[in-house]
Design an enzyme around this catalytic site. Structure first.
Site, mmCIF file in Angstrom:
data_model
loop_
_atom_site.group_PDB
_atom_site.id
_atom_site.type_symbol
_atom_site.label_atom_id
_atom_site.label_comp_id
_atom_site.label_asym_id
_atom_site.label_seq_id
_atom_site.Cartn_x
_atom_site.Cartn_y
_atom_site.Cartn_z
ATOM 1 N N ASP A 108 42.503 34.459 38.636
ATOM 2 C CA ASP A 108 42.316 35.248 39.863
ATOM 3 C C ASP A 108 40.840 35.422 40.198
ATOM 4 O O ASP A 108 40.500 36.077 41.172
ATOM 5 C CB ASP A 108 42.951 36.633 39.688
ATOM 6 C CG ASP A 108 44.446 36.526 39.440
ATOM 7 O OD1 ASP A 108 45.069 35.631 40.051
ATOM 8 O OD2 ASP A 108 44.978 37.311 38.645
ATOM 9 N N HIS A 109 40.003 34.877 39.391
ATOM 10 C CA HIS A 109 38.566 35.116 39.571
ATOM 11 C C HIS A 109 37.819 33.797 39.329
ATOM 12 O O HIS A 109 37.392 33.523 38.212
ATOM 13 C CB HIS A 109 38.098 36.178 38.571
ATOM 14 C CG HIS A 109 36.705 36.678 38.845
ATOM 15 N ND1 HIS A 109 35.580 36.076 38.327
ATOM 16 C CD2 HIS A 109 36.262 37.708 39.584
ATOM 17 C CE1 HIS A 109 34.502 36.725 38.714
ATOM 18 N NE2 HIS A 109 34.884 37.721 39.479
#
Lengths: 177, 129
Positions: free
Chosen positions: A33-34
């Site tokens: 997610d990053h």
């Protein structure tokens, strides 16, 4: 997910210095997610800098807690300085070195460095690992039961949980707490 | 060490600890009001003062603790005569005139000025000499 951002303590000199490492793995959900892919670029998995600061806080927090045999509830009070120059990616290892700068009944201040072990410079047969200094993180910790407002907290030391005990045990560090 | 030299050191400490500009650190500036210090910054500032000046600061020595929570010292939103006496006794570095003129509890934080820090350091350095 356990909120543990170091894998192992590799050196502990009581009341002075602690060194811990954290391996970065593609199996870690947060890396996906990053940052996720967008319409203009592919997925870019990098360790969030805020979690690198947390890793240092856990390393330095153990050092400060160990100084009084984990009798104090040691909480991060202030990030006095955080400087990071590179985004670590999966396969890398982070090395946190925390040293105690000041230690009093009320709390402690620590200084810390972050080194990055990149796989291409760390796992070769014919040359030693070449870590790269990528950050400095200085922190202030407070001993919660000595807070200036006089607030009362539960007697149990909820800061140093079973997860911390496990890290210390698997790192071969004796502690009585 | 002169008061100006003490102020120069304190200014460096506060610029670092509170991320304020040099020119904001004047003797009359209040730490919590004008310079935006929070309670945990006091611990940071205490560490830095000890480091820079080489003396030890006991808990509550720089700023007496627990005043506003103690009914002996605060009643009906005002610092009691006993509270004012306690502050004078434990905080000889504070200028108490404004608080004595209006002892509203919200004025307690206003006595914690840069000037009070200079006085504190000067007194500690003189005691150690």
């Amino acid at each position: 997910m356990r909120w543990m951002w170091i894998d192992r303590v590799i050196e502990l000199k009581a009341k002075e210095r602690l060194v811990a490492i954290k391996h970065l793995s593609m199996a870690e959900e947060h890396l996906h997610d990053h940052f996720p892919a967008t319409a203009t670029r592919p997925q870019l998995p990098v360790m969030p800098m805020s979690l690198i600061v947390e890793g240092m806080a856990q390393s330095a927090g153990i050092l400060v807690g160990h100084a009084n045999d984990f009798k104090e509830k040691v909480v991060l009070a202030k990030v006095a300085k955080a400087s990071l120059t590179k985004d670590p990616t999966p396969g890398c290892t982070l090395r946190y070195t925390a040293t105690i700068d000041r230690f009093t009944d009320n709390g402690a201040s620590t200084k810390g460095t972050v080194d990055l072990y990149h796989p291409e410079q760390s796992y070769l047969d014919d040359q030693p690992a070449q870590p790269e200094r990528i950050g400095e993180i200085d922190l202030i910790f407070s001993h919660l039961d000595r807070n200036s407002a006089g607030t009362q907290y539960p007697k149990e030391n909820f800061v140093f949980s079973d997860s911390f005990r496990t890290i210390l045990r698997t790192s071969g560090i004796e502690s009585s707490f | 060490m002169t008061r100006d030299e003490i102020l120069d050191t304190i200014r460096e400490i506060l610029v670092d600890a509170l991320a304020v500009d040099d020119d904001e650190v004047t003797p009359s500036a209040t730490l919590i009001g004008d310079l935006g210090a929070e309670s945990i910054d006091i611990l940071d500032i205490t560490f830095k003062l000890e480091q820079e000046f080489g003396f030890k600061i006991a808990q509550g020595e720089l700023f007496p603790e627990g005043i506003t929570q103690d009914p002996d010292y605060v009643q009906d939103g005002k610092v009691t005569a006993r509270g004012l006496e306690m502050l004078k006794e434990r905080g000889p570095h504070f200028d108490m005139a404004a608080l004595e003129a209006d002892p509203s509890v919200e004025n307690v934080r206003k006595i914690f000025t840069v000037e009070a820090l200079i006085n504190f350091c000067e007194q500690k350095l003189q005691a150690a000499a």
